[in-house]
Design a protein around this motif. Sequence first.
Motif, mmCIF file in Angstrom:
data_model
loop_
_atom_site.group_PDB
_atom_site.id
_atom_site.type_symbol
_atom_site.label_atom_id
_atom_site.label_comp_id
_atom_site.label_asym_id
_atom_site.label_seq_id
_atom_site.Cartn_x
_atom_site.Cartn_y
_atom_site.Cartn_z
ATOM 1 N N ALA A 68 -9.613 30.462 -29.611
ATOM 2 C CA ALA A 68 -9.226 29.679 -30.790
ATOM 3 C C ALA A 68 -7.761 29.250 -30.705
ATOM 4 N N LEU A 69 -6.915 30.089 -30.163
ATOM 5 C CA LEU A 69 -5.506 29.740 -30.019
ATOM 6 C C LEU A 69 -5.309 28.598 -29.027
ATOM 7 N N LEU A 70 -6.275 28.422 -28.125
ATOM 8 C CA LEU A 70 -6.254 27.298 -27.182
ATOM 9 C C LEU A 70 -6.975 26.074 -27.750
ATOM 10 N N GLY A 71 -7.543 26.210 -28.954
ATOM 11 C CA GLY A 71 -8.340 25.135 -29.505
ATOM 12 C C GLY A 71 -9.644 24.931 -28.763
ATOM 13 N N ARG A 72 -10.149 25.968 -28.117
ATOM 14 C CA ARG A 72 -11.340 25.845 -27.276
ATOM 15 C C ARG A 72 -12.465 26.776 -27.724
ATOM 16 N N GLU A 73 -12.410 27.229 -28.968
ATOM 17 C CA GLU A 73 -13.387 28.219 -29.424
ATOM 18 C C GLU A 73 -14.806 27.680 -29.458
ATOM 19 N N ASP A 74 -14.949 26.348 -29.543
ATOM 20 C CA ASP A 74 -16.287 25.764 -29.575
ATOM 21 C C ASP A 74 -16.789 25.363 -28.197
ATOM 22 N N ASP A 75 -15.963 25.543 -27.179
ATOM 23 C CA ASP A 75 -16.325 25.076 -25.832
ATOM 24 C C ASP A 75 -17.037 26.127 -25.001
ATOM 25 N N TYR A 76 -16.839 27.392 -25.321
ATOM 26 C CA TYR A 76 -17.377 28.466 -24.484
ATOM 27 C C TYR A 76 -18.078 29.512 -25.345
ATOM 28 N N PRO A 77 -19.368 29.699 -25.172
ATOM 29 C CA PRO A 77 -20.024 30.813 -25.865
ATOM 30 C C PRO A 77 -19.424 32.143 -25.402
ATOM 31 N N VAL A 78 -19.190 33.036 -26.337
ATOM 32 C CA VAL A 78 -18.743 34.394 -26.009
ATOM 33 C C VAL A 78 -19.891 35.329 -26.359
ATOM 34 N N LEU A 79 -20.461 35.965 -25.357
ATOM 35 C CA LEU A 79 -21.692 36.730 -25.514
ATOM 36 C C LEU A 79 -21.414 38.226 -25.528
#
Length: 316
Positions: A68-79
């Motif tokens: 989220a701090l990179l603005g990429r929280e929606d780009d990579y699923p965290v499983l």
Amino acid sequence: MVAPRMRVIIDNDFSGDPDDLFQLVHHVLSPSVEIPFVIGSHLSPTDPFDSSDVQAENAVRIARETLALLGREDDYPVLLGSNVALTSLDTPIRSEAAEAIVAEAMRDDTDLPLYVALGAGFTELASAFLIEPRIADRLTAIWIGGNEHEGLAEPPSGADQVEYNLNIDILAGQVVFNHSSIPVWQVPRNMYRQCLVSYAELEERVRPMGRIGAYMVEAIERVTGMAGRHGFEMGETYALGDSPLVLLTALQSAFQPDSSSSFHVTVPTPTVELDGSYTPNASGRPLRVYTQVDVRLMFEDLFLKLAAFHRANPAL
């Protein structure tokens, strides 16, 4: 524009040593890798970094916070991986993460080679193999962990008998080393201990890089503060021991792609014993063991990518 040359599954214990945050950020900022998903893994029980019984859940939360701090929280699923280690050499833990490794490995719609970059234990990969043994021919595991190999390096003074990451799940290590045919590139303890940065470097080249830079350095400061409260002074360096996962994937050579700026030897895979030691196995499959990593390329690339990201995203 750099296009992806490989797929990299990131599997790490993000509620533990913050070196994994540096590895995650560096991988995300590396355009030559496609990251299908990130896995939050567990630590050993009662680990001082996180003594809870929801270590994998905490790892997922921290990985998402970092993205989220990179603005990429929606780009990579965290499983979510398992919160516990294996209890049997032949019974997998069917976590969300283990099932996803199987699915990714068995894809037939891409020619990009698949690496599993492991900065923790082997629980998820071992479970994935036990679920579907055919994945062994469809991926390469790069692992930060394991004791020194006799004839290549000596353990440091006062070293634990069982190396930290192997101790997270020794049974899973036995599944991967002793009972699978998964190709493994190993960065053992003597090698990841060489991946040192100075606090002067962190202050000059990481902390000023926006919210993410401050977050990364503050995570290390929490460790040094905890150590200081227990009477242990850590000096002026910190080991970012998970960073070779980026060096050996994203920073491979252009021609005849490989980790050509680092050195390795190929040895028969030894048998991993329950006490963490190795027993020689002359008939073991080839194991790539790194004997030198290109620290200059690895850290200079991290610092420059952080700076470029901050220039492009000054509000973050």
